[in-house]
Design a protein around this motif. Sequence first.
Motif, PDB file in Angstrom:
ATOM      1  N   THR A   1       0.843  -1.191   0.000  1.00 53.20           N
ATOM      2  CA  THR A   1       0.000   0.000   0.000  1.00 53.20           C
ATOM      3  C   THR A   1       0.879   1.242   0.000  1.00 53.20           C
ATOM      4  N   VAL A   2       0.613   2.119  -1.001  1.00 57.74           N
ATOM      5  CA  VAL A   2       1.413   3.354  -1.136  1.00 57.74           C
ATOM      6  C   VAL A   2       0.520   4.531  -0.784  1.00 57.74           C
ATOM      7  N   VAL A   3       0.859   5.320   0.188  1.00 59.55           N
ATOM      8  CA  VAL A   3       0.107   6.526   0.618  1.00 59.55           C
ATOM      9  C   VAL A   3       0.760   7.746   0.002  1.00 59.55           C
ATOM     10  N   LEU A   4      -0.044   8.488  -0.823  1.00 61.58           N
ATOM     11  CA  LEU A   4       0.470   9.700  -1.470  1.00 61.58           C
ATOM     12  C   LEU A   4       0.160  10.897  -0.582  1.00 61.58           C
ATOM     13  N   VAL A   5       1.087  11.589  -0.168  1.00 60.89           N
ATOM     14  CA  VAL A   5       0.939  12.824   0.679  1.00 60.89           C
ATOM     15  C   VAL A   5       1.205  14.043  -0.182  1.00 60.89           C
ATOM     16  N   GLU A   6       0.183  14.947  -0.233  1.00 66.84           N
ATOM     17  CA  GLU A   6       0.313  16.164  -1.062  1.00 66.84           C
ATOM     18  C   GLU A   6       1.195  17.164  -0.346  1.00 66.84           C
ATOM     19  N   LYS A   7       2.190  17.559  -0.993  1.00 70.53           N
ATOM     20  CA  LYS A   7       3.126  18.511  -0.438  1.00 70.53           C
ATOM     21  C   LYS A   7       2.626  19.939  -0.670  1.00 70.53           C
ATOM     22  N   PRO A   8       2.544  20.702   0.355  1.00 72.75           N
ATOM     23  CA  PRO A   8       2.068  22.097   0.190  1.00 72.75           C
ATOM     24  C   PRO A   8       2.907  22.829  -0.830  1.00 72.75           C
ATOM     25  N   SER A   9       2.191  23.569  -1.688  1.00 76.09           N
ATOM     26  CA  SER A   9       2.880  24.327  -2.742  1.00 76.09           C
ATOM     27  C   SER A   9       2.957  25.804  -2.363  1.00 76.09           C
ATOM     28  N   SER A  10       4.109  26.356  -2.321  1.00 79.27           N
ATOM     29  CA  SER A  10       4.299  27.793  -2.015  1.00 79.27           C
ATOM     30  C   SER A  10       3.685  28.663  -3.087  1.00 79.27           C
ATOM     31  N   THR A  11       3.624  28.198  -4.287  1.00 81.38           N
ATOM     32  CA  THR A  11       3.040  28.976  -5.384  1.00 81.38           C
ATOM     33  C   THR A  11       1.544  29.160  -5.199  1.00 81.38           C
ATOM     34  N   GLY A  12       0.778  28.201  -4.745  1.00 77.88           N
ATOM     35  CA  GLY A  12      -0.675  28.310  -4.514  1.00 77.88           C
ATOM     36  C   GLY A  12      -0.997  29.264  -3.388  1.00 77.88           C
ATOM     37  N   TRP A  13      -0.214  29.231  -2.346  1.00 80.27           N
ATOM     38  CA  TRP A  13      -0.443  30.137  -1.189  1.00 80.27           C
ATOM     39  C   TRP A  13      -0.276  31.595  -1.578  1.00 80.27           C
ATOM     40  N   MET A  14       0.742  31.876  -2.331  1.00 77.17           N
ATOM     41  CA  MET A  14       0.976  33.245  -2.803  1.00 77.17           C
ATOM     42  C   MET A  14      -0.128  33.713  -3.726  1.00 77.17           C
ATOM     43  N   GLY A  15      -0.649  32.804  -4.523  1.00 83.45           N
ATOM     44  CA  GLY A  15      -1.741  33.179  -5.428  1.00 83.45           C
ATOM     45  C   GLY A  15      -2.985  33.605  -4.674  1.00 83.45           C
ATOM     46  N   LYS A  16      -3.274  32.836  -3.577  1.00 82.91           N
ATOM     47  CA  LYS A  16      -4.453  33.206  -2.793  1.00 82.91           C
ATOM     48  C   LYS A  16      -4.279  34.576  -2.161  1.00 82.91           C
ATOM     49  N   VAL A  17      -3.077  34.837  -1.640  1.00 79.82           N
ATOM     50  CA  VAL A  17      -2.821  36.147  -1.014  1.00 79.82           C
ATOM     51  C   VAL A  17      -2.961  37.261  -2.032  1.00 79.82           C
ATOM     52  N   LEU A  18      -2.366  37.073  -3.184  1.00 80.03           N
ATOM     53  CA  LEU A  18      -2.455  38.104  -4.235  1.00 80.03           C
ATOM     54  C   LEU A  18      -3.885  38.298  -4.694  1.00 80.03           C
ATOM     55  N   GLY A  19      -4.642  37.193  -4.776  1.00 82.98           N
ATOM     56  CA  GLY A  19      -6.049  37.314  -5.166  1.00 82.98           C
ATOM     57  C   GLY A  19      -6.848  38.125  -4.158  1.00 82.98           C
ATOM     58  N   GLY A  20      -6.581  37.864  -2.857  1.00 81.51           N
ATOM     59  CA  GLY A  20      -7.278  38.636  -1.822  1.00 81.51           C
ATOM     60  C   GLY A  20      -6.932  40.101  -1.889  1.00 81.51           C
ATOM     61  N   LEU A  21      -5.636  40.381  -2.056  1.00 76.21           N
ATOM     62  CA  LEU A  21      -5.215  41.782  -2.166  1.00 76.21           C
ATOM     63  C   LEU A  21      -5.863  42.449  -3.382  1.00 76.21           C
ATOM     64  N   PHE A  22      -5.957  41.710  -4.461  1.00 80.34           N
ATOM     65  CA  PHE A  22      -6.567  42.264  -5.679  1.00 80.34           C
ATOM     66  C   PHE A  22      -8.030  42.605  -5.438  1.00 80.34           C
ATOM     67  N   ILE A  23      -8.738  41.746  -4.738  1.00 81.51           N
ATOM     68  CA  ILE A  23     -10.158  41.994  -4.436  1.00 81.51           C
ATOM     69  C   ILE A  23     -10.315  43.227  -3.549  1.00 81.51           C
ATOM     70  N   VAL A  24      -9.420  43.326  -2.514  1.00 83.90           N
ATOM     71  CA  VAL A  24      -9.465  44.504  -1.626  1.00 83.90           C
ATOM     72  C   VAL A  24      -9.193  45.774  -2.407  1.00 83.90           C
ATOM     73  N   ALA A  25      -8.197  45.705  -3.320  1.00 83.01           N
ATOM     74  CA  ALA A  25      -7.871  46.872  -4.141  1.00 83.01           C
ATOM     75  C   ALA A  25      -9.058  47.277  -5.012  1.00 83.01           C
ATOM     76  N   LEU A  26      -9.750  46.284  -5.556  1.00 80.62           N
ATOM     77  CA  LEU A  26     -10.935  46.593  -6.364  1.00 80.62           C
ATOM     78  C   LEU A  26     -12.005  47.279  -5.522  1.00 80.62           C
ATOM     79  N   CYS A  27     -12.198  46.776  -4.310  1.00 78.70           N
ATOM     80  CA  CYS A  27     -13.205  47.396  -3.431  1.00 78.70           C
ATOM     81  C   CYS A  27     -12.851  48.827  -3.092  1.00 78.70           C
TER      82      CYS A  27
END
Length: 255
Positions: free
Chosen positions: A19-45
């Motif tokens: 049995t092989v268990v695949l563990v998803e490794k957190p991606s630094s690129t996805g986290w930064m995208g969410k932060v930038l997306g939030g900032l973009f939404i705030v800037a739009l507001c």
Amino acid sequence: MANYTSAPADVESGLVEKTVVLVEKPSSTGWMGKVLGGLFIVALCLGGVMMLSFYWNRSESMLKSGQTAALTKTEADEKTDHHKTLKQISSKAKAIHLVGSHQAKTKSSKEKLEWKYNVGQAFAQGGFELVDNQIIIPETGLYFVYSQASFSVSCSDDDAEGKDARGRLTSVSHRIWRYAESMGVKDSLMSAVRSACHVGPTQDNAFRDGQGWYNAIYLGAVFRLNQGDKLWTETNMFAELETEDGKTFFGVFAL
């Protein structure tokens, strides 16, 4: 007898499942995208709020400017209307205002108070006429009739006219007469008498020092007059009259 060797694994047991268990490794690129997306939404507001505030202030400023311009125009129109109304009233008013002039007695004429309408503030309009020192009423109606005679009386003992036994001038008078042309009747509209140069506890010395007595008789009331009626004045003490600077006048205006 044959020898048997044990195999590394029991064949019957089958293959061991791994049995092989695949563990998803957190991606630094996805986290930064969410932060930038939030900032973009705030800037739009924030941008939307700023744009809304800008247009709101601009609209309010334009509204105030429009109101100020409208108010200024309204005030200007009101002033114009007032001036126009006053001009219309003055052009349609029926009135006459005369100023007095003292004419000294000569061999060919008597001493009298002469009325004039073509000098200073005097005028005549609306059909009024001045004939033989008398005001002619243009038409039947209600009129306000007025007159004032101003006096400057010298109270010294050197004057002879109108004095009593003690050498003091007793009185001055002013009257307005009316002659009804339709009825041929003369009557007095108004009159008044003022006592002059009274001798009192504080006045006697002043009069002896040559100081004069100053006063005015004013007459004014409303009358119903007929077309063609004549008005004139009668005043005593012509030599004591003050006729300069409009101090003595006579007038009529229609109501």
